[in-house]
Design a protein around this motif. Structure first.
Motif, PDB file in Angstrom:
ATOM      1  N   PRO A  53       0.853  -1.422   0.057  1.00  0.00           N
ATOM      2  CA  PRO A  53      -0.033  -0.046   0.101  1.00  0.00           C
ATOM      3  C   PRO A  53       0.923   1.158  -0.004  1.00  0.00           C
ATOM      4  N   VAL A  54       1.768   1.311   0.831  1.00  0.00           N
ATOM      5  CA  VAL A  54       2.559   2.564   1.148  1.00  0.00           C
ATOM      6  C   VAL A  54       3.429   2.757  -0.573  1.00  0.00           C
ATOM      7  N   LEU A  55       4.186   1.867  -0.895  1.00  0.00           N
ATOM      8  CA  LEU A  55       4.821   1.966  -1.994  1.00  0.00           C
ATOM      9  C   LEU A  55       3.966   2.309  -3.059  1.00  0.00           C
ATOM     10  N   THR A  56       2.686   1.818  -3.224  1.00  0.00           N
ATOM     11  CA  THR A  56       1.792   2.043  -4.305  1.00  0.00           C
ATOM     12  C   THR A  56       1.523   3.520  -4.133  1.00  0.00           C
ATOM     13  N   MET A  57       1.118   4.133  -2.940  1.00  0.00           N
ATOM     14  CA  MET A  57       0.966   5.454  -2.972  1.00  0.00           C
ATOM     15  C   MET A  57       1.977   6.370  -3.239  1.00  0.00           C
ATOM     16  N   MET A  58       3.096   5.881  -2.791  1.00  0.00           N
ATOM     17  CA  MET A  58       4.235   6.786  -3.230  1.00  0.00           C
ATOM     18  C   MET A  58       4.608   6.885  -4.874  1.00  0.00           C
ATOM     19  N   VAL A  59       4.578   5.659  -5.481  1.00  0.00           N
ATOM     20  CA  VAL A  59       4.473   5.945  -6.837  1.00  0.00           C
ATOM     21  C   VAL A  59       3.643   6.675  -7.565  1.00  0.00           C
ATOM     22  N   THR A  60       2.094   6.489  -7.103  1.00  0.00           N
ATOM     23  CA  THR A  60       1.048   7.157  -7.782  1.00  0.00           C
ATOM     24  C   THR A  60       1.395   8.658  -7.305  1.00  0.00           C
ATOM     25  N   ASN A  61       1.713   8.930  -6.357  1.00  0.00           N
ATOM     26  CA  ASN A  61       1.869  10.362  -5.925  1.00  0.00           C
ATOM     27  C   ASN A  61       3.036  11.263  -6.734  1.00  0.00           C
ATOM     28  N   ALA A  62       3.980  10.439  -6.980  1.00  0.00           N
ATOM     29  CA  ALA A  62       5.207  10.677  -7.936  1.00  0.00           C
ATOM     30  C   ALA A  62       4.607  11.115  -9.244  1.00  0.00           C
ATOM     31  N   VAL A  63       3.906  10.068  -9.812  1.00  0.00           N
ATOM     32  CA  VAL A  63       3.495  10.472 -11.077  1.00  0.00           C
ATOM     33  C   VAL A  63       2.691  11.577 -11.244  1.00  0.00           C
ATOM     34  N   LEU A  64       1.645  11.665 -10.370  1.00  0.00           N
ATOM     35  CA  LEU A  64       0.571  12.929 -10.208  1.00  0.00           C
ATOM     36  C   LEU A  64       1.532  14.229  -9.988  1.00  0.00           C
ATOM     37  N   GLY A  65       2.352  14.105  -9.338  1.00  0.00           N
ATOM     38  CA  GLY A  65       3.212  15.396  -9.184  1.00  0.00           C
ATOM     39  C   GLY A  65       3.988  15.692 -10.427  1.00  0.00           C
ATOM     40  N   GLY A  66       4.516  14.717 -11.032  1.00  0.00           N
ATOM     41  CA  GLY A  66       4.892  15.032 -12.601  1.00  0.00           C
ATOM     42  C   GLY A  66       4.137  15.348 -13.533  1.00  0.00           C
ATOM     43  N   ILE A  67       2.855  14.829 -13.565  1.00  0.00           N
ATOM     44  CA  ILE A  67       1.932  15.525 -14.430  1.00  0.00           C
ATOM     45  C   ILE A  67       1.539  17.044 -13.961  1.00  0.00           C
TER      46      ILE A  67
END
Length: 272
Positions: A53-67
Motif C-alpha cells: 500500500p505505501v509503495l503504491t501511494m508513493m509511486v502514484t503520488n510521484a507520477v501525479l506530481g510529475g503530471i
C-alpha cells in the motif's frame, strides 16, 4: 565538448517543435507518457495496493506530481511563446493564458547554437520535474499515515457520517495544510540550492497567499474525500484533484524565483 554541443543542439531542436504552433511538442509527449503510466497504475491499483500500500501511494503520488509540473511548464511555455510572437498576446488568443512572466531560470546564452533561438520559450526543465516527482514520492508515506490516523480517530459509520467527516476536514485544514505548504516551499527551495535565507524569503513572500488559496479550494475537496472515498482511494483522489493545485504551486514557486532574480527596482507581479 563536442558531445555537449551536440546535446545542446538536440535540446534546442526538440524544444523548437510545436503542435499547431502553440503547444510544445516535447511537453505534450512527456504528458502523454505520464498519463499512460498513470492509466497503467489505475488499472491495477487495488492489486498493487493490497500487496504494497505505501509503495503504491508513493509511486502514484510521484507520477501525479510529475503530471502537475508538466502542466505548469506547458502553461509557462504557451505563455512565453505568445509573448515572443509579433504583437504579443491578443485578446483573441485563447491559448495565451494570462500568467505573469514566469520560469526564466534557463535563459539562452549569448552564444547561440541555433539562429533566433531566443524566439523560443524556455526548454522543458527535467530537473524541476524530478524535484516535484521526488517530493510527491517522499511525502506520500506521511500523507498516508495522516489519512489513516484521521480514519481511526473519526470513524465514519452508516449512522454517523457527516460529523466525523467534518472533524477530519477541520483537523486536516488546521494542522496538515499549514504544515504541508511550509514543507513544500522549504523542500523546493533547498532542492534548488537555496539556504536558510532563501527559505525564509520564500515563506515570507508566498506562505500566506498560498495558505489563503488553499482555504478557498481544499475544504470542499476534503469534505468529498473524507465523506465518500474509501481509505485506499483518499490519497489518490487528493493527488488527482491536486494536479491543478500542484501546478499552481509549481507556477508560484517559479514566479518567486523569477522575482528574486529581477532587478530591485523592477515592477513584479505575484500570483495571489
Amino acid at each position: 565538448m563536442s558531445w555537449e554541443l551536440t546535446r545542446r543542439r538536440f535540446s534546442r531542436a526538440v524544444n523548437s517543435k510545436f503542435i499547431l504552433d502553440r503547444i510544445p511538442l516535447l511537453h505534450a509527449v512527456i504528458f502523454f507518457i505520464e498519463m499512460a503510466i498513470m492509466a497503467r497504475l489505475m488499472s491495477r491499483f487495488n492489486a498493487y495496493y493490497d500487496e504494497r500500500p505505501v509503495l503504491t501511494m508513493m509511486v502514484t503520488n510521484a507520477v501525479l506530481g510529475g503530471i502537475a509540473d508538466t502542466v505548469a511548464q506547458t502553461i509557462t511555455s504557451v505563455r512565453e511563446r505568445a509573448l515572443r510572437k509579433p504583437g504579443g498576446i491578443t485578446k483573441n488568443d485563447s491559448m495565451a493564458i494570462e500568467i505573469h512572466e514566469l520560469d526564466r531560470k534557463n535563459p539562452w546564452s549569448d552564444r547561440e547554437l541555433i539562429p533566433d533561438s531566443k524566439d523560443l520559450p524556455p526548454p522543458f526543465d527535467f530537473e524541476r520535474l524530478t524535484r516535484f516527482m521526488a517530493y510527491g514520492f517522499v511525502m506520500a508515506p506521511l500523507q498516508y499515515k495522516w489519512f489513516s490516523f484521521l480514519s481511526r480517530a473519526f470513524p465514519i459509520t452508516k449512522t454517523s457520517a457527516f460529523a466525523p467527516a467534518m472533524k477530519r476536514v477541520i483537523l486536516d485544514q488546521l494542522i496538515f495544510a499549514p504544515f504541508g505548504i511550509a514543507c513544500f516551499f522549504t523542500t523546493m527551495t533547498l532542492a534548488e540550492g537555496g539556504g536558510r535565507r532563501e527559505v525564509a524569503q520564500k515563506l515570507r513572500d508566498m506562505y500566506i497567499p498560498t495558505l489563503k488559496a488553499n482555504y478557498m479550494v481544499w475544504p470542499a475537496v476534503q469534505v468529498i474525500n473524507f465523506r465518500l472515498m474509501p481509505v485506499q482511494f483518499q490519497l489518490p483522489f487528493v493527488s488527482t484533484v491536486g494536479i491543478a493545485w500542484t501546478a499552481y504551486l509549481s507556477l508560484t514557486n517559479a514566479s518567486e524565483d523569477v522575482e528574486q532574480k529581477a532587478a530591485p527596482h523592477s515592477s513584479n507581479i505575484r500570483l495571489q
